[in-house]
Write a protein that holds these residues in place. Sequence first.
Motif, PDB file in Angstrom:
ATOM      1  N   MET A  42      32.849  18.595  27.590  1.00  0.00           N
ATOM      2  CA  MET A  42      31.971  19.486  26.847  1.00  0.00           C
ATOM      3  C   MET A  42      32.666  20.817  26.559  1.00  0.00           C
ATOM      4  SD  MET A  42      28.533  18.600  29.006  1.00  0.00           S
ATOM      5  CE  MET A  42      27.374  19.562  28.048  1.00  0.00           C
ATOM      6  N   LEU A  43      33.497  21.274  27.473  1.00  0.00           N
ATOM      7  CA  LEU A  43      34.280  22.486  27.249  1.00  0.00           C
ATOM      8  C   LEU A  43      35.274  22.277  26.120  1.00  0.00           C
ATOM      9  CD1 LEU A  43      35.468  25.279  28.061  1.00  0.00           C
ATOM     10  CD2 LEU A  43      36.860  24.061  29.733  1.00  0.00           C
ATOM     11  N   ASP A  44      35.978  21.142  26.148  1.00  0.00           N
ATOM     12  CA  ASP A  44      36.996  20.875  25.132  1.00  0.00           C
ATOM     13  C   ASP A  44      36.396  20.815  23.732  1.00  0.00           C
ATOM     14  OD1 ASP A  44      38.922  20.795  27.086  1.00  0.00           O
ATOM     15  OD2 ASP A  44      38.927  18.613  27.268  1.00  0.00           O
ATOM     16  N   GLN A  45      35.181  20.276  23.603  1.00  0.00           N
ATOM     17  CA  GLN A  45      34.507  20.237  22.305  1.00  0.00           C
ATOM     18  C   GLN A  45      34.364  21.642  21.737  1.00  0.00           C
ATOM     19  OE1 GLN A  45      30.735  18.386  23.003  1.00  0.00           O
ATOM     20  NE2 GLN A  45      31.552  16.303  23.101  1.00  0.00           N
ATOM     21  N   ALA A  46      33.889  22.558  22.559  1.00  0.00           N
ATOM     22  CA  ALA A  46      33.648  23.921  22.091  1.00  0.00           C
ATOM     23  C   ALA A  46      34.947  24.637  21.763  1.00  0.00           C
ATOM     24  CB  ALA A  46      32.851  24.698  23.139  1.00  0.00           C
ATOM     25  N   LEU A  47      35.957  24.472  22.595  1.00  0.00           N
ATOM     26  CA  LEU A  47      37.252  25.104  22.321  1.00  0.00           C
ATOM     27  C   LEU A  47      37.825  24.611  20.994  1.00  0.00           C
ATOM     28  CD1 LEU A  47      38.860  24.892  25.875  1.00  0.00           C
ATOM     29  CD2 LEU A  47      38.000  26.953  24.768  1.00  0.00           C
ATOM     30  N   GLY A  48      37.752  23.296  20.773  1.00  0.00           N
ATOM     31  CA  GLY A  48      38.263  22.739  19.533  1.00  0.00           C
ATOM     32  C   GLY A  48      37.514  23.251  18.321  1.00  0.00           C
ATOM     33  N   LEU A  49      36.216  23.367  18.442  1.00  0.00           N
ATOM     34  CA  LEU A  49      35.398  23.825  17.324  1.00  0.00           C
ATOM     35  C   LEU A  49      35.798  25.229  16.886  1.00  0.00           C
ATOM     36  CD1 LEU A  49      32.915  23.440  15.473  1.00  0.00           C
ATOM     37  CD2 LEU A  49      31.527  24.359  17.329  1.00  0.00           C
ATOM     38  N   PHE A  50      36.138  26.088  17.835  1.00  0.00           N
ATOM     39  CA  PHE A  50      36.514  27.461  17.506  1.00  0.00           C
ATOM     40  C   PHE A  50      38.031  27.647  17.393  1.00  0.00           C
ATOM     41  CE2 PHE A  50      32.215  28.065  19.091  1.00  0.00           C
ATOM     42  CZ  PHE A  50      31.705  29.036  18.237  1.00  0.00           C
ATOM     43  N   GLY A  51      38.786  26.559  17.495  1.00  0.00           N
ATOM     44  CA  GLY A  51      40.226  26.635  17.311  1.00  0.00           C
ATOM     45  C   GLY A  51      40.956  27.396  18.402  1.00  0.00           C
ATOM     46  N   ILE A  52      40.498  27.268  19.641  1.00  0.00           N
ATOM     47  CA  ILE A  52      41.118  27.977  20.763  1.00  0.00           C
ATOM     48  C   ILE A  52      41.947  27.005  21.593  1.00  0.00           C
ATOM     49  CG2 ILE A  52      40.670  29.218  22.917  1.00  0.00           C
ATOM     50  CD1 ILE A  52      38.203  30.409  21.560  1.00  0.00           C
ATOM     51  N   VAL A  53      43.223  27.313  21.743  1.00  0.00           N
ATOM     52  CA  VAL A  53      44.127  26.521  22.584  1.00  0.00           C
ATOM     53  C   VAL A  53      44.446  27.352  23.827  1.00  0.00           C
ATOM     54  CG1 VAL A  53      46.360  25.376  22.742  1.00  0.00           C
ATOM     55  CG2 VAL A  53      45.118  25.390  20.563  1.00  0.00           C
ATOM     56  N   PRO A  54      44.024  26.918  25.000  1.00  0.00           N
ATOM     57  CA  PRO A  54      44.241  27.730  26.204  1.00  0.00           C
ATOM     58  C   PRO A  54      45.721  27.897  26.526  1.00  0.00           C
ATOM     59  CG  PRO A  54      42.623  25.989  26.597  1.00  0.00           C
ATOM     60  CD  PRO A  54      43.273  25.684  25.291  1.00  0.00           C
ATOM     61  N   ASP A  55      46.043  29.056  27.051  1.00  0.00           N
ATOM     62  CA  ASP A  55      47.394  29.294  27.550  1.00  0.00           C
ATOM     63  C   ASP A  55      47.581  28.680  28.936  1.00  0.00           C
ATOM     64  OD1 ASP A  55      48.524  31.407  25.497  1.00  0.00           O
ATOM     65  OD2 ASP A  55      46.456  31.989  25.942  1.00  0.00           O
ATOM     66  N   TYR A  56      46.470  28.585  29.674  1.00  0.00           N
ATOM     67  CA  TYR A  56      46.494  27.995  31.019  1.00  0.00           C
ATOM     68  C   TYR A  56      45.285  27.082  31.155  1.00  0.00           C
ATOM     69  CZ  TYR A  56      49.422  32.144  31.734  1.00  0.00           C
ATOM     70  OH  TYR A  56      50.380  33.116  31.610  1.00  0.00           O
ATOM     71  N   ASP A  57      45.499  25.872  31.639  1.00  0.00           N
ATOM     72  CA  ASP A  57      44.412  24.901  31.836  1.00  0.00           C
ATOM     73  C   ASP A  57      44.498  24.377  33.265  1.00  0.00           C
ATOM     74  OD1 ASP A  57      42.591  22.806  31.859  1.00  0.00           O
ATOM     75  OD2 ASP A  57      43.109  22.111  29.849  1.00  0.00           O
ATOM     76  N   LEU A  58      43.548  24.818  34.096  1.00  0.00           N
ATOM     77  CA  LEU A  58      43.580  24.433  35.505  1.00  0.00           C
ATOM     78  C   LEU A  58      43.048  23.032  35.751  1.00  0.00           C
ATOM     79  CD1 LEU A  58      42.465  27.806  37.150  1.00  0.00           C
ATOM     80  CD2 LEU A  58      44.750  27.030  36.474  1.00  0.00           C
ATOM     81  N   ASN A  59      42.224  22.504  34.831  1.00  0.00           N
ATOM     82  CA  ASN A  59      41.747  21.119  34.887  1.00  0.00           C
ATOM     83  C   ASN A  59      41.157  20.781  36.256  1.00  0.00           C
ATOM     84  OD1 ASN A  59      41.248  18.600  33.726  1.00  0.00           O
ATOM     85  ND2 ASN A  59      43.187  17.755  34.469  1.00  0.00           N
ATOM     86  N   LEU A  60      40.186  21.579  36.683  1.00  0.00           N
ATOM     87  CA  LEU A  60      39.675  21.468  38.043  1.00  0.00           C
ATOM     88  C   LEU A  60      38.387  20.661  38.180  1.00  0.00           C
ATOM     89  CD1 LEU A  60      40.337  25.103  39.338  1.00  0.00           C
ATOM     90  CD2 LEU A  60      41.723  23.038  39.674  1.00  0.00           C
ATOM     91  N   MET A  61      37.919  20.043  37.114  1.00  0.00           N
ATOM     92  CA  MET A  61      36.671  19.288  37.217  1.00  0.00           C
ATOM     93  C   MET A  61      36.840  18.089  38.158  1.00  0.00           C
ATOM     94  SD  MET A  61      34.331  17.604  34.223  1.00  0.00           S
ATOM     95  CE  MET A  61      32.831  16.705  34.636  1.00  0.00           C
ATOM     96  N   GLY A  62      35.846  17.883  39.021  1.00  0.00           N
ATOM     97  CA  GLY A  62      35.850  16.740  39.925  1.00  0.00           C
ATOM     98  C   GLY A  62      34.486  16.090  39.964  1.00  0.00           C
ATOM     99  N   GLN A  63      34.428  14.853  40.396  1.00  0.00           N
ATOM    100  CA  GLN A  63      33.171  14.127  40.472  1.00  0.00           C
ATOM    101  C   GLN A  63      32.303  14.666  41.593  1.00  0.00           C
ATOM    102  OE1 GLN A  63      31.898  11.734  38.452  1.00  0.00           O
ATOM    103  NE2 GLN A  63      33.654  12.063  37.089  1.00  0.00           N
ATOM    104  N   ASN A  64      31.056  15.027  41.249  1.00  0.00           N
ATOM    105  CA  ASN A  64      30.086  15.487  42.248  1.00  0.00           C
ATOM    106  C   ASN A  64      30.661  16.554  43.179  1.00  0.00           C
ATOM    107  OD1 ASN A  64      27.511  14.476  41.865  1.00  0.00           O
ATOM    108  ND2 ASN A  64      27.942  12.555  42.904  1.00  0.00           N
ATOM    109  N   GLN A  65      31.458  17.458  42.630  1.00  0.00           N
ATOM    110  CA  GLN A  65      32.087  18.487  43.450  1.00  0.00           C
ATOM    111  C   GLN A  65      31.034  19.481  43.953  1.00  0.00           C
ATOM    112  OE1 GLN A  65      34.935  20.021  40.742  1.00  0.00           O
ATOM    113  NE2 GLN A  65      33.432  20.622  39.219  1.00  0.00           N
ATOM    114  N   THR A  66      31.226  19.967  45.159  1.00  0.00           N
ATOM    115  CA  THR A  66      30.318  20.972  45.686  1.00  0.00           C
ATOM    116  C   THR A  66      30.696  22.335  45.128  1.00  0.00           C
ATOM    117  OG1 THR A  66      31.665  21.534  47.617  1.00  0.00           O
ATOM    118  CG2 THR A  66      30.156  19.647  47.836  1.00  0.00           C
ATOM    119  N   LEU A  67      29.779  23.277  45.248  1.00  0.00           N
ATOM    120  CA  LEU A  67      30.066  24.628  44.791  1.00  0.00           C
ATOM    121  C   LEU A  67      31.234  25.234  45.568  1.00  0.00           C
ATOM    122  CD1 LEU A  67      26.402  25.930  44.456  1.00  0.00           C
ATOM    123  CD2 LEU A  67      27.976  25.378  42.593  1.00  0.00           C
TER     124      LEU A  67
END
Length: 380
Positions: A42-67
Motif C-alpha cells: 500500500m505504501l509503494d502504490q502511493a509513492l509510485g502515484l506521486f513519483g517518489i523514489v526513496p533514497d533509503y528503503d528499510l523494508n521492515l514489514m513483517g507478518q503480524n509484527q508486534t508494536l
Amino acid sequence: MKILIAIGTRPEAIKLAPLVHELVNHPEFDVEVCVTAQHRSMLDQALGLFGIVPDYDLNLMGQNQTLAEIAGRILINFDDVLVRSQPDVVVVQGDTTTTLACALTAFYRRIKVAHVEAGLRTGHRHSPFPEEINRRVATVLSDWHFAPTERSAMALRAENVPESAIHVVGNTVVDALRIKAQEVRDHAAEFEERFAFLPKEARMVLVTCHRRENFGGGLENICKAIAELGRAYPDTHIVYPVHLNPNVQGPVKALLDGLANVHLIEPQDYLNFIWLMDRAHLVLTDSGGVQEEAPGLGTPAVVMRDHTERTEAIDAGTAVLVGSDPARIVASVSELLDDDVVWRRMATAANPFGDGHSCARIAEVLVRDAKPYRGGEARF
C-alpha cells in the motif's frame, strides 16, 4: 540544509508527498526520503502515484509484527540511515510507529525534528491506540510543530510547547487531494468502468475500517451493522476495501461475505479511493485521514470510533461520531440515507482542515528558521 523525510505507511506517503515536491523545488534544501515500509504494498502504490523514489528503503514489514518489534527494528535501522545521510533535519508526520521511532532516533543523534500534523489529541491514552501516545511523545522530541488547525495549536500550547515553535499551516492531505481530485474527475469514465459492478444511478456507501482499537469485538459489531444496513437498503451498494491485516480480513469475510449488495474488494490505490469517496453518498470509517479528506469532496463521514483527535470535523458538521455500537451506526447511516436535508447539511459544510497550500507554508517556515544543526550522537 539537508532534510531527511521519514515515511512508513500509505497515509504518511500521501500526506508527505506534496511536501517532498515542495521542498525539492527550493534551492535551499537537499532532500532525501527514507521509507521504513511499516506497510509495504500500500505504501509503494502511493509513492509510485506521486513519483517518489526513496533514497533509503528499510523494508521492515513483517507478518503480524508486534508494536515493539517494528519500533525496535526502526530504531536500529534508521540510526544507520542517519549515519549515512547526515541530515540537519528529520521530518516525520502524524502518529505512526515510524513517526515515534524516527523522531526518537533523530533525538538520540541530536538532529532536529519537524513534526507535520502536530497537536492532534483525543485526551485518551488508549484511543486511538497506540497513535495517541505516539503523537504525544513525538511532540516532546520535535523542534517544529506544524499544526493543521488552531485547535491543534491550542493543545500544543497547553503542553508548554513554545509559541515560536508552533505553526498553524492546515493539513497536507488537503494539498494531496487538491492535486489529485481533479485528475480523477477528468477521467471519471475510466473509473466507472473499473467499478462496473456499481449501477450508475445507485447510491453507494463506502466503508473503511482497520484501526487496532476496533480489532475483535468492535470490528465484529461494525460488520453486524453493515450487514443490517445491507439488508435494510437492498438498492444501496456498500463497498468495503478490506485491509490486508488478518485481524481485519477474518471477521469481515466471516460476517459480510455473500451479501449481494456488499462488495468486499482489495485495498485500493489513492486515485481509486478518491473516486470511491467522491462517488459515495457517505463514508463509514474509523480512519483519521478520511475525516480530513471526505469534506473536501462533499461526502459526509460517519466515524466509527469512541474518540477522535479531529473534533474540528464534528464541530464543522462534516462528520458524526458514533463508535462501534451497531444501533448507533445503523441509526446514523439510515438518517443520512433517508433524510436529504440532513445529508445536504453535512455535504455542504466547509472543510475545517485547510485550503490545499499547507506545504508551501511549511517550506516558508523551514527556509526562515532552519539552520544547520548536527550535534553528534548523544553519550550516556
